[in-house]
Every structure is written in structure tokens, then in C-alpha cells.
Design a protein around this motif. Structure first.
Motif, PDB file in Angstrom:
ATOM      1  N   GLU A  11     -30.543  -3.793  42.126  1.00 63.24           N
ATOM      2  CA  GLU A  11     -30.819  -3.846  42.562  1.00 63.24           C
ATOM      3  C   GLU A  11     -30.575  -2.829  43.621  1.00 63.24           C
ATOM      4  N   PRO A  12     -32.131  -2.185  44.573  1.00 64.14           N
ATOM      5  CA  PRO A  12     -31.720  -0.998  44.833  1.00 64.14           C
ATOM      6  C   PRO A  12     -30.497  -1.596  46.812  1.00 64.14           C
ATOM      7  N   SER A  13     -29.667  -0.221  46.800  1.00 63.72           N
ATOM      8  CA  SER A  13     -28.913  -0.336  47.680  1.00 63.72           C
ATOM      9  C   SER A  13     -29.458  -0.649  49.418  1.00 63.72           C
ATOM     10  N   GLY A  24     -35.990   3.123  44.134  1.00 63.91           N
ATOM     11  CA  GLY A  24     -35.139   2.054  43.949  1.00 63.91           C
ATOM     12  C   GLY A  24     -35.709   0.635  43.546  1.00 63.91           C
ATOM     13  N   TRP A  25     -36.723   0.760  44.372  1.00 64.66           N
ATOM     14  CA  TRP A  25     -37.784  -1.243  44.345  1.00 64.66           C
ATOM     15  C   TRP A  25     -38.503  -0.688  43.116  1.00 64.66           C
ATOM     16  N   LEU A  26     -39.623   0.513  43.762  1.00 69.62           N
ATOM     17  CA  LEU A  26     -39.786   0.820  42.045  1.00 69.62           C
ATOM     18  C   LEU A  26     -39.616   0.849  41.135  1.00 69.62           C
ATOM     19  N   GLU A  27     -38.215   0.982  40.405  1.00 72.68           N
ATOM     20  CA  GLU A  27     -37.747   0.715  38.975  1.00 72.68           C
ATOM     21  C   GLU A  27     -37.132  -0.302  38.551  1.00 72.68           C
ATOM     22  N   TYR A  28     -36.494  -1.124  40.471  1.00 71.20           N
ATOM     23  CA  TYR A  28     -36.421  -2.288  40.402  1.00 71.20           C
ATOM     24  C   TYR A  28     -37.469  -3.369  39.364  1.00 71.20           C
ATOM     25  N   HIS A  29     -39.118  -2.703  40.355  1.00 71.21           N
ATOM     26  CA  HIS A  29     -39.581  -4.037  39.637  1.00 71.21           C
ATOM     27  C   HIS A  29     -40.158  -3.238  37.971  1.00 71.21           C
ATOM     28  N   ARG A  30     -40.261  -2.594  38.286  1.00 72.12           N
ATOM     29  CA  ARG A  30     -40.545  -1.923  36.188  1.00 72.12           C
ATOM     30  C   ARG A  30     -39.085  -2.181  35.341  1.00 72.12           C
ATOM     31  N   ARG A 118     -42.465   9.383  37.157  1.00 73.33           N
ATOM     32  CA  ARG A 118     -40.705  10.175  37.385  1.00 73.33           C
ATOM     33  C   ARG A 118     -40.665  11.627  37.491  1.00 73.33           C
ATOM     34  N   GLU A 119     -41.848  12.290  36.431  1.00 74.71           N
ATOM     35  CA  GLU A 119     -41.753  13.780  36.370  1.00 74.71           C
ATOM     36  C   GLU A 119     -42.711  14.073  37.353  1.00 74.71           C
ATOM     37  N   LEU A 120     -44.189  13.356  37.604  1.00 73.94           N
ATOM     38  CA  LEU A 120     -44.879  13.961  38.331  1.00 73.94           C
ATOM     39  C   LEU A 120     -44.062  13.964  40.312  1.00 73.94           C
ATOM     40  N   ALA A 121     -43.257  13.054  40.653  1.00 74.83           N
ATOM     41  CA  ALA A 121     -43.149  12.589  41.484  1.00 74.83           C
ATOM     42  C   ALA A 121     -41.568  13.459  41.810  1.00 74.83           C
ATOM     43  N   ALA A 122     -41.169  13.581  41.208  1.00 79.34           N
ATOM     44  CA  ALA A 122     -39.715  14.168  41.120  1.00 79.34           C
ATOM     45  C   ALA A 122     -40.287  15.929  41.462  1.00 79.34           C
ATOM     46  N   GLY A 123     -38.878  15.947  43.333  1.00 76.63           N
ATOM     47  CA  GLY A 123     -39.101  17.058  44.033  1.00 76.63           C
ATOM     48  C   GLY A 123     -40.327  17.698  45.097  1.00 76.63           C
ATOM     49  N   MET A 149     -47.531   0.612  44.495  1.00 77.15           N
ATOM     50  CA  MET A 149     -46.882   0.774  43.132  1.00 77.15           C
ATOM     51  C   MET A 149     -46.146  -0.531  42.723  1.00 77.15           C
ATOM     52  N   ILE A 150     -44.739  -0.439  44.359  1.00 82.38           N
ATOM     53  CA  ILE A 150     -44.586  -1.401  44.448  1.00 82.38           C
ATOM     54  C   ILE A 150     -45.232  -3.028  44.227  1.00 82.38           C
TER      55      ILE A 150
END
Length: 173
Positions: A11-13, A24-30, A118-123, A149-150
Motif C-alpha cells: 500500500e502506498p505511503s 503507488g496506487w496504480l501499482e497497488y491495484h495491479r 512504466r517505461e513510457l511514463a518514466a521521466g 488507470m487507478i
């Protein structure tokens, strides 16, 4: 494949900044969707929720691979990324499963699309406007895409909760 392992879920901070919070929430839901599918064999993962509905856990994973591909590759990066599972003739092809459709293939495809997202969103800044356009003609920034996406995962994780409970009685977050 008979079963697969239970993924870690973090869970995200509650004190994270905006970007860290959204990612963090997107990763949590994935991770939640993967968790809902854990420990099941292909037959149970392809089990429809309530026939005649074709909704299944395997179908949800295939659908989310398409959604990741659409929003990050087609919309954010304006890549020419054709559909994986659906066609014009079968617009719900991600949910229409056959005996040859497997968890291993769907999971690998979904994870590859997540990695590319993730690659496309990075940076990029959250304010960066996507290079592609939605079929409606609208444009979106990365912040909107993360938020959408969330929402998409949260909605489908609700479906996954019900599917999993119907399959084997498992409930929980």
C-alpha cells in the motif's frame, strides 16, 4: 500450469507526494488483480462469473493488458500498437476465451504491457500532454491517465472480488 504464487502487495505511503501517490496506487491495484488470480488453475481462472456473461479472472487480466496498452502506448506515446486480443469483428475478444488461452500467456502479456507503461511514463511530468488522441478526439495529460488507470483497476478489482468469491469462497482486500 496448475497454480501460481501469491504476489506481494504494498500500500502506498499516506505521506507520499502526488506522483509517488499516483504511481503507488496504480501499482497497488495491479498487484491486487494478480492477488485475486493467485493460486488458481487455468480452468478456474477462465470460469465465467454468471453465464451468459463471459466475465472471468483470465478475461480481466487480458482486458487490463489491452487497457495498459491503449492508455500508455497508443494514447500517451502515440505508438502504433494494434490490439492483442480483440478485433473489429470481436470487440470483446479479451473476454472471449478458448481452451488454448492460458494464464501463462495472459500474465506474461499483461506484465509486458505494464513494464512498457512504466517505461513510457518514466521521466515525464504529470502535466505532459499525451502524444496520441482518444477516439473521442480528446487529449489527456499523464496525471489524468494515471488517475483513469487507478479507476479502471479499482472497478475491475471489484469484479475480481466477486469472481474469486464465486470460484472458491476467498474474500478480502
Amino acid at each position: 500450469m496448475t497454480t501460481h504464487e501469491v504476489p506481494e502487495r504494498t500500500e502506498p505511503s499516506g505521506l507520499a507526494g502526488e506522483r509517488e501517490m499516483l504511481e503507488g496506487w496504480l501499482e497497488y491495484h495491479r498487484q491486487t488483480l494478480a492477488l485475486k488470480c493467485s493460486g488458481l488453475d487455468d480452468a478456474r481462472l477462465r470460469q465465467a462469473s454468471a453465464p451468459p456473461s463471459a466475465l472471468s479472472l483470465l478475461g480481466l487480466v487480458r482486458h487490463m493488458a489491452e487497457v495498459e496498452r491503449h492508455w500508455f502506448r497508443r494514447i500517451l506515446a502515440a505508438e502504433d500498437a494494434p490490439p492483442i486480443y480483440w478485433t473489429e469483428e470481436n470487440p470483446d475478444g479479451d473476454f472471449h476465451l478458448t481452451e488454448k488461452d492460458t494464464w501463462d500467456e495472459a500474465y506474461a502479456t499483461w506484465q509486458a504491457e505494464i513494464a512498457r507503461a512504466r517505461e513510457l511514463a518514466a521521466g515525464r511530468s504529470l502535466d505532459d500532454v499525451a502524444g496520441g488522441r482518444h477516439r473521442s478526439g480528446k487529449t489527456f495529460n499523464l496525471r489524468w491517465i494515471h488517475t483513469h488507470m487507478i479507476e479502471e483497476y479499482a472497478r475491475h478489482n471489484g469484479h475480481a472480488d466477486l469472481l474469486r468469491e464465486r470460484i472458491d469462497g476467498a474474500t478480502g482486500d
